[in-house]
Design a protein around this motif. Structure first.
Motif, PDB file in Angstrom:
ATOM      1  N   MET A   1       0.859  -1.196   0.000  1.00  0.00           N
ATOM      2  CA  MET A   1       0.000   0.000   0.000  1.00  0.00           C
ATOM      3  C   MET A   1       0.889   1.238   0.000  1.00  0.00           C
ATOM      4  SD  MET A   1      -3.083   0.991  -0.096  1.00  0.00           S
ATOM      5  CE  MET A   1      -3.873  -0.546   0.367  1.00  0.00           C
ATOM      6  N   HIS A   2       0.596   2.178  -0.893  1.00  0.00           N
ATOM      7  CA  HIS A   2       1.406   3.381  -1.010  1.00  0.00           C
ATOM      8  C   HIS A   2       1.338   4.191   0.270  1.00  0.00           C
ATOM      9  CE1 HIS A   2       3.028   7.169  -2.628  1.00  0.00           C
ATOM     10  NE2 HIS A   2       3.459   6.445  -3.637  1.00  0.00           N
ATOM     11  N   GLN A   3       2.520   4.730   0.674  1.00  0.00           N
ATOM     12  CA  GLN A   3       2.598   5.470   1.930  1.00  0.00           C
ATOM     13  C   GLN A   3       1.675   6.676   1.945  1.00  0.00           C
ATOM     14  OE1 GLN A   3       4.222   3.104   4.088  1.00  0.00           O
ATOM     15  NE2 GLN A   3       4.600   5.091   5.012  1.00  0.00           N
ATOM     16  N   ASN A   4       1.393   7.268   0.764  1.00  0.00           N
ATOM     17  CA  ASN A   4       0.529   8.437   0.717  1.00  0.00           C
ATOM     18  C   ASN A   4      -0.908   8.119   1.108  1.00  0.00           C
ATOM     19  OD1 ASN A   4       2.636  10.062  -0.109  1.00  0.00           O
ATOM     20  ND2 ASN A   4       2.205   9.827  -2.290  1.00  0.00           N
ATOM     21  N   ASN A   5      -1.250   6.839   1.138  1.00  0.00           N
ATOM     22  CA  ASN A   5      -2.610   6.444   1.468  1.00  0.00           C
ATOM     23  C   ASN A   5      -2.743   5.912   2.895  1.00  0.00           C
ATOM     24  OD1 ASN A   5      -3.698   7.130  -1.031  1.00  0.00           O
ATOM     25  ND2 ASN A   5      -3.129   5.171  -1.933  1.00  0.00           N
ATOM     26  N   ILE A   6      -1.764   6.218   3.743  1.00  0.00           N
ATOM     27  CA  ILE A   6      -1.800   5.803   5.139  1.00  0.00           C
ATOM     28  C   ILE A   6      -1.987   7.023   6.019  1.00  0.00           C
ATOM     29  CG2 ILE A   6      -0.510   4.722   7.007  1.00  0.00           C
ATOM     30  CD1 ILE A   6       0.914   3.022   4.955  1.00  0.00           C
ATOM     31  N   LEU A   7      -3.024   7.004   6.864  1.00  0.00           N
ATOM     32  CA  LEU A   7      -3.295   8.122   7.762  1.00  0.00           C
ATOM     33  C   LEU A   7      -2.161   8.288   8.776  1.00  0.00           C
ATOM     34  CD1 LEU A   7      -7.072   7.362   8.339  1.00  0.00           C
ATOM     35  CD2 LEU A   7      -6.165   9.354   7.128  1.00  0.00           C
ATOM     36  N   LYS A   8      -1.834   9.524   9.091  1.00  0.00           N
ATOM     37  CA  LYS A   8      -0.698   9.822   9.962  1.00  0.00           C
ATOM     38  C   LYS A   8      -1.052   9.590  11.436  1.00  0.00           C
ATOM     39  CE  LYS A   8       1.144  13.390   6.856  1.00  0.00           C
ATOM     40  NZ  LYS A   8       1.493  14.832   6.747  1.00  0.00           N
ATOM     41  N   ARG A   9      -0.012   9.268  12.225  1.00  0.00           N
ATOM     42  CA  ARG A   9      -0.168   9.217  13.682  1.00  0.00           C
ATOM     43  C   ARG A   9      -0.006  10.644  14.202  1.00  0.00           C
ATOM     44  NH1 ARG A   9      -0.033   4.121  15.746  1.00  0.00           N
ATOM     45  NH2 ARG A   9       0.744   2.478  14.384  1.00  0.00           N
ATOM     46  N   GLN A  10      -1.091  11.186  14.745  1.00  0.00           N
ATOM     47  CA  GLN A  10      -1.057  12.606  15.110  1.00  0.00           C
ATOM     48  C   GLN A  10      -1.729  12.930  16.438  1.00  0.00           C
ATOM     49  OE1 GLN A  10      -3.605  14.883  12.396  1.00  0.00           O
ATOM     50  NE2 GLN A  10      -4.491  12.964  11.657  1.00  0.00           N
ATOM     51  N   TYR A  11      -2.410  11.950  17.067  1.00  0.00           N
ATOM     52  CA  TYR A  11      -3.173  12.256  18.270  1.00  0.00           C
ATOM     53  C   TYR A  11      -2.449  11.771  19.521  1.00  0.00           C
ATOM     54  CZ  TYR A  11      -6.734  12.777  14.678  1.00  0.00           C
ATOM     55  OH  TYR A  11      -7.421  13.161  13.559  1.00  0.00           O
ATOM     56  N   LYS A  12      -2.240  12.698  20.473  1.00  0.00           N
ATOM     57  CA  LYS A  12      -1.572  12.365  21.725  1.00  0.00           C
ATOM     58  C   LYS A  12      -2.612  11.952  22.780  1.00  0.00           C
ATOM     59  CE  LYS A  12       2.391  15.324  20.747  1.00  0.00           C
ATOM     60  NZ  LYS A  12       3.249  16.447  21.206  1.00  0.00           N
ATOM     61  N   PHE A  13      -2.116  11.672  24.001  1.00  0.00           N
ATOM     62  CA  PHE A  13      -2.958  11.039  25.015  1.00  0.00           C
ATOM     63  C   PHE A  13      -4.162  11.897  25.380  1.00  0.00           C
ATOM     64  CE2 PHE A  13      -3.907   9.915  29.502  1.00  0.00           C
ATOM     65  CZ  PHE A  13      -4.274   8.592  29.280  1.00  0.00           C
ATOM     66  N   PHE A  14      -3.961  13.195  25.673  1.00  0.00           N
ATOM     67  CA  PHE A  14      -5.078  14.049  26.074  1.00  0.00           C
ATOM     68  C   PHE A  14      -6.094  14.169  24.948  1.00  0.00           C
ATOM     69  CE2 PHE A  14      -7.088  18.278  26.180  1.00  0.00           C
ATOM     70  CZ  PHE A  14      -7.769  18.173  27.376  1.00  0.00           C
ATOM     71  N   VAL A  15      -5.619  14.347  23.738  1.00  0.00           N
ATOM     72  CA  VAL A  15      -6.525  14.444  22.586  1.00  0.00           C
ATOM     73  C   VAL A  15      -7.299  13.144  22.420  1.00  0.00           C
ATOM     74  CG1 VAL A  15      -6.652  14.762  20.086  1.00  0.00           C
ATOM     75  CG2 VAL A  15      -5.076  16.148  21.439  1.00  0.00           C
ATOM     76  N   THR A  16      -6.633  12.002  22.691  1.00  0.00           N
ATOM     77  CA  THR A  16      -7.312  10.706  22.569  1.00  0.00           C
ATOM     78  C   THR A  16      -8.437  10.578  23.588  1.00  0.00           C
ATOM     79  OG1 THR A  16      -5.217   9.709  21.833  1.00  0.00           O
ATOM     80  CG2 THR A  16      -6.964   8.218  22.537  1.00  0.00           C
ATOM     81  N   ILE A  17      -8.202  11.025  24.822  1.00  0.00           N
ATOM     82  CA  ILE A  17      -9.275  11.010  25.827  1.00  0.00           C
ATOM     83  C   ILE A  17     -10.419  11.906  25.378  1.00  0.00           C
ATOM     84  CG2 ILE A  17      -9.885  11.689  28.179  1.00  0.00           C
ATOM     85  CD1 ILE A  17      -7.189  10.770  29.097  1.00  0.00           C
ATOM     86  N   CYS A  18     -10.091  13.067  24.816  1.00  0.00           N
ATOM     87  CA  CYS A  18     -11.131  13.964  24.306  1.00  0.00           C
ATOM     88  C   CYS A  18     -11.914  13.312  23.178  1.00  0.00           C
ATOM     89  CB  CYS A  18     -10.513  15.277  23.822  1.00  0.00           C
ATOM     90  SG  CYS A  18      -9.963  16.377  25.140  1.00  0.00           S
ATOM     91  N   ILE A  19     -11.229  12.510  22.359  1.00  0.00           N
ATOM     92  CA  ILE A  19     -11.924  11.801  21.278  1.00  0.00           C
ATOM     93  C   ILE A  19     -12.929  10.815  21.871  1.00  0.00           C
ATOM     94  CG2 ILE A  19     -11.620  10.072  19.461  1.00  0.00           C
ATOM     95  CD1 ILE A  19      -9.034  11.483  18.691  1.00  0.00           C
ATOM     96  N   VAL A  20     -12.487  10.040  22.871  1.00  0.00           N
ATOM     97  CA  VAL A  20     -13.377   9.053  23.497  1.00  0.00           C
ATOM     98  C   VAL A  20     -14.553   9.742  24.169  1.00  0.00           C
ATOM     99  CG1 VAL A  20     -13.567   7.232  25.225  1.00  0.00           C
ATOM    100  CG2 VAL A  20     -11.494   7.396  23.822  1.00  0.00           C
ATOM    101  N   VAL A  21     -14.261  10.715  25.035  1.00  0.00           N
ATOM    102  CA  VAL A  21     -15.327  11.436  25.741  1.00  0.00           C
ATOM    103  C   VAL A  21     -16.199  12.191  24.746  1.00  0.00           C
ATOM    104  CG1 VAL A  21     -15.827  13.230  27.447  1.00  0.00           C
ATOM    105  CG2 VAL A  21     -13.963  11.620  27.846  1.00  0.00           C
ATOM    106  N   GLY A  22     -15.561  12.775  23.732  1.00  0.00           N
ATOM    107  CA  GLY A  22     -16.307  13.541  22.736  1.00  0.00           C
ATOM    108  C   GLY A  22     -17.270  12.696  21.939  1.00  0.00           C
ATOM    109  N   PHE A  23     -16.909  11.435  21.678  1.00  0.00           N
ATOM    110  CA  PHE A  23     -17.806  10.554  20.955  1.00  0.00           C
ATOM    111  C   PHE A  23     -19.008  10.147  21.811  1.00  0.00           C
ATOM    112  CE2 PHE A  23     -14.834   9.308  17.435  1.00  0.00           C
ATOM    113  CZ  PHE A  23     -15.756   9.427  16.412  1.00  0.00           C
ATOM    114  N   VAL A  24     -18.827  10.088  23.114  1.00  0.00           N
ATOM    115  CA  VAL A  24     -19.900   9.604  23.989  1.00  0.00           C
ATOM    116  C   VAL A  24     -20.808  10.744  24.440  1.00  0.00           C
ATOM    117  CG1 VAL A  24     -20.442   8.352  26.106  1.00  0.00           C
ATOM    118  CG2 VAL A  24     -18.411   7.735  24.788  1.00  0.00           C
TER     119      VAL A  24
END
Length: 461
Positions: A1-24
């Protein structure tokens, strides 16, 4: 799979908690307390027990997903876990369900509920089935899509901000509510008050109340779509997933006590008036003018989770395309070179969301009926929750079977945790089926039909 089609790792721990809480934490918590209270005939403490039981049952599933997240990671956690422990075909089924049925339907539902609360703020008497509500729903869906398409970095910042904003009024209401509850007593006053007012909506029972909490707790499973975009995912994501959900449970329990203590139960329990009941509860505690601000917070909550739905939804068909499956995978896998967004996947899923919006519209305009002629209300939140609970069970069984002799995994996580999670998912599925058996049959038939359509795209380019 071409590297241009791979999503980047960009979310740190606090942002990840916000993603979880934000989804709920979205509009569900403002939408469901009245339904829970109605199902238990106005008993605040039975309603509180329903929130605890429902949250605990789902927490067992969340914990198992955190265990799975420590071992498996590719792209889109739900597909990763299903594929790793059950097989590629089941992984495809799970991914197809998320892309076409779960997140797309959720996108339409959240936009519609947010538009409904907006109509309440605008002073409309009818807030569910009016041209204004459905026009505003469409507007919210389109504008959120445009934001995610043109400026993909803004939505994640918007989520972190709105997550904090939507949690603040919940904590405030919960904190003040506990103080008020001390003066109210044991909650029986509310049962007496409801008995004195004929609201015309008899309680459906404790199990129904438990399942009513599922819609408010819903959303954490969508966060697993971001597992491959989190830095040090196998270490940080399991902690963020579990911590975020437990935080939500505490906030929800506090909020339920607060809104019931401060509100009028006869209004909260009326499905046509519960939005006004919520607003009145905040007005009783913080003042009439403040109730306007609270309604704005509710709308911001809806837009925040709608934004997260759009982000997660865009990963749906993309995750299948990364595996060479689904419709036109060569197109679905492509990321926009400037924004890094899987454009084709996002556009397709937004289009499917508008089809689900038509289903919601049909609910209120007599489109559906049972074979015997009785009207049928096709309530989407029940539908996609039921299927998700059922799909989890083979994953947990597969994990136990594949890792029963793996001593690198703690024995609790190999045996006890999966059994508890199977019980939790099974209990929630049973709660829904016992609530509306004939509806559950229709929901499952629709799922089977859509799964057959999805099978047509399996392994074909």
């Amino acid at each position: 799979m071409h590297q241009n089609n791979i999503l980047k790792r960009q979310y740190k721990f606090f942002v990840t908690i916000c993603i979880v809480v934000g989804f709920v934490v979205g509009t569900g918590i403002f939408w469901q307390p009245g339904a829970v209270l109605r199902d238990v005939d106005g008993s605040m403490w039975m309603g509180l027990l329903a929130w605890v039981v429902g949250g605990t049952a789902i927490a067992t599933c969340v914990y198992m997903f955190s265990v799975l997240a420590k071992r498996y990671e590719k792209v889109h956690g739900m597909v990763d876990y299903a594929e790793a422990v059950v097989g590629k075909k089941f992984g495809y089924l799970a991914g197809w369900f998320f892309a076409i049925m779960y997140q797309t339907a959720g996108y339409a539902i959240i936009a519609w509920i947010t538009a409904s609360f907006t109509a309440t703020l605008a002073g409309h008497e009818a807030t569910r089935n009016t041209p204004f509500v459905f026009f505003l729903t469409s507007f919210y869906m389109v504008i959120t899509f445009v934001l995610n398409y043109l400026a993909p970095k803004l939505p994640i910042r918007f989520n972190s901000t709105t997550t904090v904003l939507r949690v603040i009024p919940l904590i405030l209401m919960g904190t003040v509510g506990i103080i008020l509850a001390r003066f109210v007593g044991d909650g029986t006053v509310y049962s007496q008050a409801v008995t004195a007012v004929d609201i015309g909506f008899p309680g459906a029972g404790f199990l129904s109340a438990v399942f009513a909490t599922a819609f408010a707790y819903n959303g954490w499973q969508a966060a697993v779509a971001f597992n491959s975009e989190i830095t040090d995912s196998k270490r940080k994501f399991p902690i963020a997933l579990m911590l975020g959900f437990l935080l939500v449970m505490v906030i929800y329990v506090l909020y339920f006590i607060g809104v019931v203590s401060a509100g009028d139960p006869s209004v909260l329990m009326n499905p046509q008036l519960h939005q006004y009941g919520t607003r009145a509860a905040f007005a009783n505690v913080f003042g009439y003018r403040a109730s306007y601000i609270i309604m704005v917070f509710v709308i911001i909550s809806g837009l925040g989770i709608l934004n997260m739905c759009c982000m997660g939804m865009s990963r749906g068909l993309y995750s299948l395309a990364r595996r060479g499956a689904g419709p036109i995978p060569d197109r679905m896998v492509q990321l926009d070179p400037k924004t890094g967004v899987p454009v084709c996947s996002m556009v397709t899923c937004v289009g499917v969301s508008f089809l689900w919006l038509m289903v919601i519209y049909g609910n209120y305009n007599g489109w559906y009926s049972l074979p015997d002629g009785r009207p049928f209300f096709f309530f989407l939140p029940d539908f996609y929750n039921l299927v998700f609970f059922i799909l989890q069970i083979p994953i947990f069984i597969g994990f136990m079977a594949r890792n029963r002799q793996d001593k690198t995994i703690h024995w609790f996580n190999r045996f006890i945790a999966p059994v508890l999670a199977i019980g939790g998912a099974g209990f929630m599925a049973y709660a829904l089926i016992s609530r509306r058996p004939e509806h559950a049959v229709v929901y499952l038939i629709v799922f089977v039909v859509l799964a057959i359509i999805g099978a047509c795209f399996y392994g074909k380019r």
